[in-house]
Design an enzyme around this catalytic site. Structure first.
Site, PDB file in Angstrom:
ATOM      1  N   ARG A   1      -7.648  -4.420 -10.292  1.00 25.09           N
ATOM      2  CA  ARG A   1      -6.221  -4.331  -9.960  1.00 25.09           C
ATOM      3  C   ARG A   1      -5.301  -4.633 -11.149  1.00 25.09           C
ATOM      4  O   ARG A   1      -4.519  -5.587 -11.127  1.00 25.09           O
ATOM      5  CB  ARG A   1      -5.895  -5.206  -8.756  1.00 25.09           C
ATOM      6  CG  ARG A   1      -6.788  -4.919  -7.575  1.00 25.09           C
ATOM      7  CD  ARG A   1      -6.334  -5.602  -6.330  1.00 25.09           C
ATOM      8  NE  ARG A   1      -5.380  -4.815  -5.587  1.00 25.09           N
ATOM      9  CZ  ARG A   1      -4.786  -5.214  -4.465  1.00 25.09           C
ATOM     10  NH1 ARG A   1      -5.063  -6.377  -3.974  1.00 25.09           N
ATOM     11  NH2 ARG A   1      -3.907  -4.447  -3.839  1.00 25.09           N
TER      12      ARG A   1
ATOM     13  N   ARG B   1      -3.240 -12.948   7.136  1.00 23.56           N
ATOM     14  CA  ARG B   1      -2.384 -12.348   6.101  1.00 23.56           C
ATOM     15  C   ARG B   1      -1.901 -10.962   6.533  1.00 23.56           C
ATOM     16  O   ARG B   1      -0.831 -10.531   6.115  1.00 23.56           O
ATOM     17  CB  ARG B   1      -3.159 -12.200   4.781  1.00 23.56           C
ATOM     18  CG  ARG B   1      -3.378 -13.502   4.059  1.00 23.56           C
ATOM     19  CD  ARG B   1      -4.103 -13.261   2.758  1.00 23.56           C
ATOM     20  NE  ARG B   1      -3.377 -12.279   1.962  1.00 23.56           N
ATOM     21  CZ  ARG B   1      -3.896 -11.564   0.973  1.00 23.56           C
ATOM     22  NH1 ARG B   1      -5.147 -11.726   0.636  1.00 23.56           N
ATOM     23  NH2 ARG B   1      -3.171 -10.691   0.320  1.00 23.56           N
TER      24      ARG B   1
ATOM     25  N   ASP C   1      -8.210   0.913   2.947  1.00 27.96           N
ATOM     26  CA  ASP C   1      -8.018  -0.272   3.803  1.00 27.96           C
ATOM     27  C   ASP C   1      -8.792  -0.171   5.117  1.00 27.96           C
ATOM     28  O   ASP C   1      -8.866  -1.147   5.861  1.00 27.96           O
ATOM     29  CB  ASP C   1      -6.526  -0.497   4.090  1.00 27.96           C
ATOM     30  CG  ASP C   1      -5.779  -0.937   2.838  1.00 27.96           C
ATOM     31  OD1 ASP C   1      -6.437  -1.319   1.853  1.00 27.96           O
ATOM     32  OD2 ASP C   1      -4.537  -0.886   2.840  1.00 27.96           O
TER      33      ASP C   1
ATOM     34  N   LYS D   1       2.607  -4.126   7.733  1.00 33.35           N
ATOM     35  CA  LYS D   1       2.707  -5.230   6.758  1.00 33.35           C
ATOM     36  C   LYS D   1       3.197  -4.714   5.411  1.00 33.35           C
ATOM     37  O   LYS D   1       4.162  -5.220   4.837  1.00 33.35           O
ATOM     38  CB  LYS D   1       1.325  -5.887   6.577  1.00 33.35           C
ATOM     39  CG  LYS D   1       1.241  -6.780   5.344  1.00 33.35           C
ATOM     40  CD  LYS D   1      -0.164  -7.248   5.050  1.00 33.35           C
ATOM     41  CE  LYS D   1      -1.074  -6.243   4.430  1.00 33.35           C
ATOM     42  NZ  LYS D   1      -1.319  -6.336   2.997  1.00 33.35           N
ATOM     43  N   ASN D   2       2.540  -3.667   4.915  1.00 32.66           N
ATOM     44  CA  ASN D   2       2.869  -3.226   3.558  1.00 32.66           C
ATOM     45  C   ASN D   2       4.259  -2.604   3.469  1.00 32.66           C
ATOM     46  O   ASN D   2       4.935  -2.738   2.449  1.00 32.66           O
ATOM     47  CB  ASN D   2       1.779  -2.279   3.034  1.00 32.66           C
ATOM     48  CG  ASN D   2       0.506  -3.061   2.702  1.00 32.66           C
ATOM     49  OD1 ASN D   2       0.552  -4.285   2.516  1.00 32.66           O
ATOM     50  ND2 ASN D   2      -0.630  -2.391   2.644  1.00 32.66           N
TER      51      ASN D   2
ATOM     52  N   CYS E   1      -5.914  -9.685  -2.514  1.00 28.79           N
ATOM     53  CA  CYS E   1      -7.314  -9.558  -2.124  1.00 28.79           C
ATOM     54  C   CYS E   1      -8.187  -9.351  -3.354  1.00 28.79           C
ATOM     55  O   CYS E   1      -7.798  -8.655  -4.287  1.00 28.79           O
ATOM     56  CB  CYS E   1      -7.473  -8.368  -1.193  1.00 28.79           C
ATOM     57  SG  CYS E   1      -6.616  -8.586   0.365  1.00 28.79           S
TER      58      CYS E   1
HETATM   59  C1  EPZ Z   1      -1.533  -0.968  -1.953  1.00 32.53           C
HETATM   60  O1  EPZ Z   1      -2.033  -1.739  -3.031  1.00 32.53           O
HETATM   61  C2  EPZ Z   1      -1.735  -1.803  -0.734  1.00 32.53           C
HETATM   62  N1  EPZ Z   1      -1.011  -3.066  -0.902  1.00 32.53           N
HETATM   63  C3  EPZ Z   1      -3.226  -2.082  -0.530  1.00 32.53           C
HETATM   64  O2  EPZ Z   1      -3.362  -2.741   0.698  1.00 32.53           O
HETATM   65  C4  EPZ Z   1      -3.994  -0.769  -0.479  1.00 32.53           C
HETATM   66  O3  EPZ Z   1      -5.372  -1.058  -0.479  1.00 32.53           O
HETATM   67  C5  EPZ Z   1      -3.667   0.082  -1.703  1.00 32.53           C
HETATM   68  O4  EPZ Z   1      -2.242   0.252  -1.827  1.00 32.53           O
HETATM   69  C6  EPZ Z   1      -4.296   1.457  -1.667  1.00 32.53           C
HETATM   70  O5  EPZ Z   1      -3.871   2.137  -0.532  1.00 32.53           O
HETATM   71  C7  EPZ Z   1       0.294  -3.113  -0.722  1.00 32.53           C
HETATM   72  O6  EPZ Z   1       0.968  -2.141  -0.406  1.00 32.53           O
HETATM   73  C8  EPZ Z   1       0.919  -4.452  -0.883  1.00 32.53           C
HETATM   74  P1  EPZ Z   1      -2.655   0.827  -5.884  1.00 32.53           P
HETATM   75  P2  EPZ Z   1      -1.674  -1.377  -4.522  1.00 32.53           P
HETATM   76  O7  EPZ Z   1      -1.760   0.386  -6.989  1.00 32.53           O
HETATM   77  O8  EPZ Z   1      -0.400  -0.626  -4.540  1.00 32.53           O
HETATM   78  C9  EPZ Z   1      -5.316   0.998  -9.772  1.00 32.53           C
HETATM   79  C10 EPZ Z   1      -4.246  -4.361   2.188  1.00 32.53           C
HETATM   80  O9  EPZ Z   1      -5.358  -4.744   2.620  1.00 32.53           O
HETATM   81  N2  EPZ Z   1      -4.134   0.551 -10.559  1.00 32.53           N
HETATM   82  O10 EPZ Z   1      -2.310   2.064  -5.145  1.00 32.53           O
HETATM   83  O11 EPZ Z   1      -1.798  -2.591  -5.320  1.00 32.53           O
HETATM   84  C11 EPZ Z   1      -5.847  -0.073  -8.837  1.00 32.53           C
HETATM   85  O12 EPZ Z   1      -6.654  -0.994  -9.515  1.00 32.53           O
HETATM   86  C12 EPZ Z   1      -4.052  -4.011   0.758  1.00 32.53           C
HETATM   87  O13 EPZ Z   1      -3.238  -4.293   2.909  1.00 32.53           O
HETATM   88  C13 EPZ Z   1      -4.222   0.557 -11.923  1.00 32.53           C
HETATM   89  O14 EPZ Z   1      -5.236   0.926 -12.520  1.00 32.53           O
HETATM   90  O15 EPZ Z   1      -2.814  -0.363  -4.871  1.00 32.53           O
HETATM   91  C14 EPZ Z   1      -6.592   0.762  -7.832  1.00 32.53           C
HETATM   92  O16 EPZ Z   1      -7.850   1.068  -8.329  1.00 32.53           O
HETATM   93  C15 EPZ Z   1      -5.146  -4.350  -0.148  1.00 32.53           C
HETATM   94  N3  EPZ Z   1      -3.134   0.128 -12.640  1.00 32.53           N
HETATM   95  C16 EPZ Z   1      -5.746   2.031  -7.745  1.00 32.53           C
HETATM   96  O17 EPZ Z   1      -4.921   2.028  -8.913  1.00 32.53           O
HETATM   97  C17 EPZ Z   1      -1.991  -0.288 -12.041  1.00 32.53           C
HETATM   98  O18 EPZ Z   1      -1.057  -0.692 -12.746  1.00 32.53           O
HETATM   99  C18 EPZ Z   1      -4.844   2.124  -6.551  1.00 32.53           C
HETATM  100  O19 EPZ Z   1      -4.118   0.898  -6.437  1.00 32.53           O
HETATM  101  C19 EPZ Z   1      -1.918  -0.267 -10.633  1.00 32.53           C
HETATM  102  C20 EPZ Z   1      -3.007   0.160  -9.915  1.00 32.53           C
END
Ligand code: EPZ
Length: 419
Positions: A122, A398, A305, A22-23, A117
């Protein structure tokens, strides 16, 4: 909202085939915005989040055609504007990955705070800082972000927080920027490397993707191309855990075992054995599972995840284990509902949870709070001897395509009730 009705306790046997990621698919649709030429995407999972990204592309004037199940043609010849539809964008986090390619193509984008989610704060500070580093101007008004840049200039950027979508988005932004960009402290997920391979096949000049430092030499334009979406390592891990938790010998086919090292490590320590072939793993569950603590980490660590599914598995293991969720600060609250199914879990703080097992779980009427917790409830329901109802099947749809049909094919008693 549809509901899943599950009766647990059936013996499961056979093969679960893993779909496209998906991602990775979501990012491939975003990448198609970087070229005016046709892009063909195959092995696309037909899940709700993919449907939402397609809706958003169409609202930008992009022509997206479904050629057959899982195969799409995307032509972003004319992009009419750079304004993401706020209603759809608010529903999925991945909407933000469209903003980088859109900025590169149109010079101006507007978008709302991305949804998705409910698993923690985030924030999007990484994206804001990244766009500014490329020379873009950014402001927020009435809940909408506006980013504009006449030219994007290659830059050196350090990710203060390791972010998967942040890495992918800035990597895509850099592809058409002037000069060279060096991204440091990048996410190393296989998804990032896959995306870079696809972009390079279309003429981008990216090196280092999959490692913490990525270098991108900007090019004037990209050609079209085709990409077959890689297998979903999270879906594969979910199926392995499902087999182990329910104590069934199941084969998980069309996976990449090399993407699952951290998951296999935990499962092996719990006593699970595997018969591995190039693209498949057969789970041989032990008579008794041993409790093992898990800490979620960025790749190649244990994926956040899979935290919810593995927690259900821990409830079936003998002894005490801890889950330390290091990525999100709101991703353990779903366990309140798991408790109602009889799990012996104790939340110490938003990041740490203790599980005492094994416990016989009971069938319940449960709400599905997000994709992965929803799937964890399906696994929990299959572990019971009773009947469970999982409301808000949309959350599971989803991320998992027609899950009820696939589980039914291996012997599960699960049906969808359309409300
Ligand atoms: C990706 O989310 C995935 N989503 C998520 O999958 C997955 O949980 C996550 O990576 C971690 O592996 C997609 O690819 C669409 P991050 P992403 O930015 O990229 C913080 C699922 O169930 N952060 O790596 O949004 C954030 O809050 C989903 O398929 C900031 O602080 O995650 C988190 O604590 C849910 N500032 C950490 O970084 C920012 O600007 C990692 O988030 C961005 C992120």
């Amino acid at each position: 909202m549809d509901t899943f009705v599950i009766r647990g306790g059936n013996r499961l046997h056979g093969t679960l085939t893993v779909n496209g990621s998906k991602n990775a698919a979501l990012k491939a649709f975003a990448a198609a915005l970087l070229t005016s030429q046709p892009v063909r995407l195959s092995n696309v999972p037909e899940v709700e989040d993919v449907a939402r990204i397609i809706e958003m592309l169409r609202k930008l004037g992009v022509v997206v055609r479904r050629l057959r199940q899982g195969t799409y043609s995307v032509i972003a010849r004319h992009i009419e504007h750079g304004n993401l539809d706020p209603d759809t964008a608010k529903r999925i986090r991945a909407s933000i990955v469209l903003t980088g390619p859109l900025l590169a193509r149109t010079g101006a984008v507007s978008f709302p705070y991305p949804g998705g989610c409910v698993i923690g704060k985030r924030p999007i500070d990484v994206f804001e800082a990244g766009y500014r580093a490329f020379g873009a101007r950014l402001h927020e008004r009435k809940g909408m972000f506006h980013v504009a840049a006449k030219r994007l200039i290659g830059t050196t950027f350090f990710f203060g927080t390791v972010s998967v979508t942040g890495t992918e988005t800035l990597m895509m932004t850099a592809v058409l920027a002037e000069g060279t960009t060096v991204l440091k402290n990048c996410a190393c997920e296989p998804d990032v490397e896959e995306l870079s391979k696809f972009l390079n096949a279309c003429g981008a000049k990216i090196s280092g993707a999959g490692s913490p430092t990525i270098t991108i030499h900007g090019v004037r334009r990209l050609s079209g191309g085709s990409y077959s979406v890689m297998p979903d390592r999270i879906e594969a891990g979910t199926f392995l855990i499902l087999a182990a938790a329910t104590g069934n010998r199941l084969t998980v086919d069309r996976c990449i075992p090399g993407h699952l090292d951290s998951v296999l490590d935990v499962l092996r320590k719990m006593g699970v054995r595997f018969r591995a072939q190039k693209n498949s793993l057969t789970v041989i569950p032990p008579k008794r599972l041993t409790a093992v603590s898990v800490k979620t980490r960025e790749y190649p660590g244990f994926p956040t995840d899979l935290q919810a599914p593995v927690c259900v598995l821990q409830t079936q293991a003998e002894g005490r284990s801890l889950i330390h969720e290091t990525i999100y600060e709101g991703r353990l609250y779903w366990t309140e509902e798991l408790k109602r199914m009889g799990a012996d879990v104790r939340l110490f703080d938003p990041h740490r949870l203790e599980i005492q097992g094994p416990t016989a779980l009971r069938g319940r009427d449960i709400e599905s709070p997000d994709i992965r917790a929803g799937m964890a409830f399906i696994i929990a329901a299959l572990c019971t001897r009773g009947t469970s109802t999982i409301n808000d099947a949309y959350q599971i749809d989803r991320g998992y395509e027609r899950i009820e049909e696939r589980l039914k094919a291996v012997g599960a008693s699960i049906r969808r009730v359309r409300n």
